[in-house]
Design an enzyme around this catalytic site. Sequence first.
Site, PDB file in Angstrom:
ATOM      1  N   ASP A  19       7.275  -7.344  51.305  1.00  0.00           N
ATOM      2  CA  ASP A  19       6.548  -6.134  50.887  1.00  0.00           C
ATOM      3  C   ASP A  19       6.308  -5.204  52.077  1.00  0.00           C
ATOM      4  OD1 ASP A  19       5.245  -4.408  49.225  1.00  0.00           O
ATOM      5  OD2 ASP A  19       3.444  -5.627  48.985  1.00  0.00           O
ATOM      6  N   ASN A  67      10.148  -3.400  38.857  1.00  0.00           N
ATOM      7  CA  ASN A  67      10.666  -2.379  39.787  1.00  0.00           C
ATOM      8  C   ASN A  67      11.518  -1.311  39.094  1.00  0.00           C
ATOM      9  OD1 ASN A  67      11.057  -4.598  42.688  1.00  0.00           O
ATOM     10  ND2 ASN A  67       9.381  -3.230  42.147  1.00  0.00           N
TER      11      ASN A  67
HETATM   12  C1  FPP Z   1       8.708  -4.046  48.600  1.00  0.00           C
HETATM   13  O1  FPP Z   1       8.471  -2.923  49.383  1.00  0.00           O
HETATM   14  C2  FPP Z   1      10.111  -4.380  48.573  1.00  0.00           C
HETATM   15  C3  FPP Z   1      10.928  -4.273  47.502  1.00  0.00           C
HETATM   16  C4  FPP Z   1      10.486  -3.740  46.191  1.00  0.00           C
HETATM   17  C5  FPP Z   1      12.324  -4.646  47.571  1.00  0.00           C
HETATM   18  C6  FPP Z   1      12.662  -5.683  48.605  1.00  0.00           C
HETATM   19  C7  FPP Z   1      14.045  -5.426  49.012  1.00  0.00           C
HETATM   20  C8  FPP Z   1      14.541  -5.592  50.257  1.00  0.00           C
HETATM   21  C9  FPP Z   1      13.836  -6.210  51.372  1.00  0.00           C
HETATM   22  C10 FPP Z   1      15.890  -5.102  50.553  1.00  0.00           C
HETATM   23  C11 FPP Z   1      16.865  -5.444  49.529  1.00  0.00           C
HETATM   24  C12 FPP Z   1      17.407  -6.795  49.688  1.00  0.00           C
HETATM   25  C13 FPP Z   1      18.293  -7.240  48.811  1.00  0.00           C
HETATM   26  C14 FPP Z   1      18.920  -8.585  48.982  1.00  0.00           C
HETATM   27  C15 FPP Z   1      18.637  -6.391  47.681  1.00  0.00           C
HETATM   28  P1  FPP Z   1       7.788  -1.672  48.702  1.00  0.00           P
HETATM   29  O2  FPP Z   1       8.840  -0.684  48.400  1.00  0.00           O
HETATM   30  O3  FPP Z   1       6.967  -2.119  47.531  1.00  0.00           O
HETATM   31  O4  FPP Z   1       6.858  -1.179  49.871  1.00  0.00           O
HETATM   32  P2  FPP Z   1       5.495  -0.428  49.735  1.00  0.00           P
HETATM   33  O5  FPP Z   1       4.552  -1.351  49.026  1.00  0.00           O
HETATM   34  O6  FPP Z   1       5.108  -0.176  51.146  1.00  0.00           O
HETATM   35  O7  FPP Z   1       5.765   0.830  48.954  1.00  0.00           O
END
Ligand code: FPP
Length: 245
Positions: A19, A67
């Site tokens: 996250d 998501n």
């Molecule tokens: C959370 O950060 C992360 C995600 C929703 C996606 C996680 C994906 C990756 C680490 C990269 C992709 C990897 C693969 C294998 C596809 P957020 O966007 O919720 O962050 P925030 O809470 O700061 O907005």
Amino acid sequence: MTGGSGPVTLPRHVAIIMDGNGRWATQRGLPRVEGHRKGVEALRRTLKAAREIGIEIVTVYSFSSENWSRPPTEVSALMGLLKRFIRNDLAELHEAKVRVRIAGERNDLAPDIRALLTEAEALTAANTGQTLIVAFNYGSRQEIAAAARRLAEEVAAGRRDPASITPETLEAGLSTAGIPDPDLIIRTSGEMRLSNFMMWQAAYSELVFQPILWPDYGRDALMEALAEYARRERRYGGLSSAAGA
Ligand code: FPP
């Protein structure tokens, strides 16, 4: 990992809620997608460190069932990153004897992504090194409901006695069937919740929340989480070993 005194407990299965990609990018005035791109690099570093440390199973939460509600550009960027991750890293993972498994609902995914996921699992199925479970389009409630539905269908078809339904029979219908529950669940970015991730499997997991944003994650942060895990005492509903007889 070695500690100053006595044996150090290494978890067999570490699950990670990656996250903070969006916040990492926003803090730098970059588009959120750039945070996800850096997130893939962090994933690579962390998986490599986990292999070197000797973690047997790693699960990563890459895309949740919820998501899809993000802007279409971000959803398609995440789909693209998954494709690129598998295309670019599959050979190296295979070389490192990693067995790749995918958890999550595949029917909603584009055919080319479904094909890649199947290819990743098929190519690495016989590998005996680390197991990597990529939770993609995954939601724990959906997973439990699907397992319950399957049992209900067996009962309706007269193939199952409702009295035979136990935690074990339900668990056999989960996407993690045959995989030991996570000993340690890590969530980065300071958020302290499971967000529909492995809620059945987390019954006795140790939870470690780290303030670091996912794109900054790597060996050092993983070592800190493992050190915190080693300090915990796991009781599984029993008594502390210090409580005496
Ligand atoms: C959370 O950060 C992360 C995600 C929703 C996606 C996680 C994906 C990756 C680490 C990269 C992709 C990897 C693969 C294998 C596809 P957020 O966007 O919720 O962050 P925030 O809470 O700061 O907005």
